[in-house]
Design an enzyme around this catalytic site. Structure first.
Site, short mmCIF file in Angstrom:
data_model
loop_
_atom_site.label_atom_id
_atom_site.label_comp_id
_atom_site.label_asym_id
_atom_site.label_seq_id
_atom_site.Cartn_x
_atom_site.Cartn_y
_atom_site.Cartn_z
N HIS A 38 42.12 77.81 22.72
CA HIS A 38 41.50 76.64 22.02
C HIS A 38 40.09 77.13 21.38
CE1 HIS A 38 44.46 74.06 24.25
NE2 HIS A 38 44.03 73.11 22.94
N LYS B 154 35.57 73.60 23.49
CA LYS B 154 36.36 72.96 24.53
C LYS B 154 35.89 73.34 25.84
CE LYS B 154 41.19 72.08 26.14
NZ LYS B 154 40.97 70.71 26.06
N GLY C 95 44.59 70.33 29.10
CA GLY C 95 45.64 69.36 29.72
C GLY C 95 47.05 69.43 29.30
P1 NAD Z 1 34.15 65.73 20.72
O1 NAD Z 1 32.75 66.08 21.53
O2 NAD Z 1 34.05 66.09 19.29
O3 NAD Z 1 33.91 64.02 20.49
C1 NAD Z 1 33.91 63.42 21.64
C2 NAD Z 1 33.11 62.06 21.23
O4 NAD Z 1 33.02 61.23 22.17
C3 NAD Z 1 31.71 62.09 21.01
O5 NAD Z 1 31.41 61.60 19.65
C4 NAD Z 1 30.94 61.52 21.93
O6 NAD Z 1 29.59 61.45 21.47
C5 NAD Z 1 31.87 60.52 22.38
N1 NAD Z 1 31.45 60.12 23.65
C6 NAD Z 1 30.98 60.64 24.45
N2 NAD Z 1 30.65 59.61 25.62
C7 NAD Z 1 30.94 58.55 25.36
C8 NAD Z 1 30.85 57.31 25.57
N3 NAD Z 1 30.32 57.08 26.97
N4 NAD Z 1 31.29 56.19 24.74
C9 NAD Z 1 31.74 56.32 23.57
N5 NAD Z 1 31.87 57.44 23.13
C10 NAD Z 1 31.40 58.64 24.02
O7 NAD Z 1 35.15 66.33 21.39
P2 NAD Z 1 36.88 66.12 20.60
O8 NAD Z 1 37.33 67.53 20.41
O9 NAD Z 1 36.99 65.11 19.68
O10 NAD Z 1 37.74 65.90 22.09
C11 NAD Z 1 37.56 64.77 22.66
C12 NAD Z 1 38.50 64.51 23.91
O11 NAD Z 1 39.85 64.59 23.23
C13 NAD Z 1 38.45 65.87 24.68
O12 NAD Z 1 38.68 65.68 26.18
C14 NAD Z 1 39.75 66.77 24.22
O13 NAD Z 1 40.37 67.62 25.29
C15 NAD Z 1 40.76 65.62 23.92
N6 NAD Z 1 41.98 66.06 23.03
C16 NAD Z 1 43.01 65.50 23.33
C17 NAD Z 1 44.28 65.68 22.31
C18 NAD Z 1 45.44 65.03 22.65
O14 NAD Z 1 46.45 65.25 21.88
N7 NAD Z 1 45.28 64.28 23.74
C19 NAD Z 1 44.04 66.47 21.24
C20 NAD Z 1 42.86 66.97 20.87
C21 NAD Z 1 41.50 66.89 21.91
#
Ligand code: NAD
Length: 275
Positions: free
Chosen positions: A154, A158, A164
């Protein structure tokens, strides 16, 4: 159907809003991010580099929890844990993409799903979910005669490892073979490790550059090996799947589901919500 995005200013959040606008069955009704963010109050359309949409970025889920039929949460584990309780109190459905939830946080999800419908999947891409099914078949056929390793890569931002998705791949294989992943997982190797124990499942992690997400499960015997690989080249693959899950979840009164349920692929060992 009205959809709200939590973590809307994040990498996934912005694409989830795009996917919500692109899906003919959904409309964007709310967008939430962390209190203190300089983007709070900004129009969601401007976050995506588009025109105004009339949905402003809020910092308090409690205040907007009633505005959407389903919320989609891709944030951090602590935020997701709190959002589950807020949605439970508001009776709002929740699609969770956040990875790295602790065992206690996952137990709390199961508990909340007694009252609301929750979809929780480590990976919402259709291809990865197909791979879960292929892994089940491979493990059934190859059994205990192979060494099994899960390798994932990744981007450098990350914050959890292994991914996961890698862990779920390991779980699917372990369950199919009647093994307990907690007992048989080996994370990384270094130094004098001794010979490999065939009962173990190994995990290796790469973090580099802008890799969106790559997973390979390797089944290696003496003389041949099978590799099942998935490569994501755009986050839109996850976002489209998550919005599809939201539309499906809107029909479910309560319970804990995953993407295998959404796609109708749920079997004995693949569906997280079945355990
Ligand atoms: P990122 O850091 O770019 O975005 C996360 C966002 O959440 C940020 O804007 C942050 O300010 C916000 N945030 C943090 N605390 C918060 C709160 N208390 N209330 C509201 N918003 C809050 O990260 P990302 O790359 O977008 O990934 C986010 C999550 O999604 C990670 O855990 C990643 O592993 C996961 N992910 C999952 C999949 C899937 O298919 N399940 C795919 C990609 C990423």
């Amino acid at each position: 159907m009205k959809v709200g995005i939590i973590g809307a200013a994040g990498r996934m959040g912005r694409i989830l809003m795009e996917a919500t606008l692109a899906n003919p069955d959904t409309e964007l009704a709310a967008a939430v991010d962390v209190p203190g963010s300089s983007l709070i109050g900004v129009d969601a359309g401007e976050l995506m580099g588009q025109g105004r949409l009339g949905v402003t970025l809020a910092d308090n889920l409690e205040q907007v929890a009633g505005d959407a039929d389903v919320f989609i949460d891709f944030t951090v584990p602590e935020a997701t844990a709190r959002n589950v309780e807020i949605c439970r109190a508001a009776g709002t459905r929740l699609v969770i993409g956040t990875t790295g939830l602790s065992a206690d946080q996952q137990a709390a999800l199961r508990d909340a799903a007694e009252e609301i419908a929750i979809c929780f999947a480590p990976n919402y891409s259709i291809g990865v979910n197909l791979c879960f099914k292929l892994l089940e078949t491979a493990a059934q056929v190859l059994g205990d005669d192979v060494d099994i390793e899960v390798i994932e890569a990744h981007h450098r931002h990350k914050i959890d490892a292994p991914s996961g998705t890698a862990l779920r791949m390991g779980e699917v294989v372990a369950q199919t073979l009647g093994r307990d992943l907690d007992q048989c997982a080996v994370y990384g190797r270094e130094g004098r490790t001794g010979e490999r124990d065939r009962q173990t499942i190994g995990f290796e992690t790469i973090r580099a550059g802008d890799i969106v997400g790559e997973h390979t499960v390797l089944f290696a015997a003496d003389g041949e090996r099978v590799e099942i690989t998935h490569k994501a080249s755009s986050r839109m693959s996850f976002a489209r799947g998550a919005v599809r899950a939201a539309v499906w979840l809107a029909e479910q009164p309560k319970g804990l589901f995953d993407m295998q349920d959404v796609l109708g692929l749920a079997g004995e060992s693949a569906g997280w919500g079945k355990r």
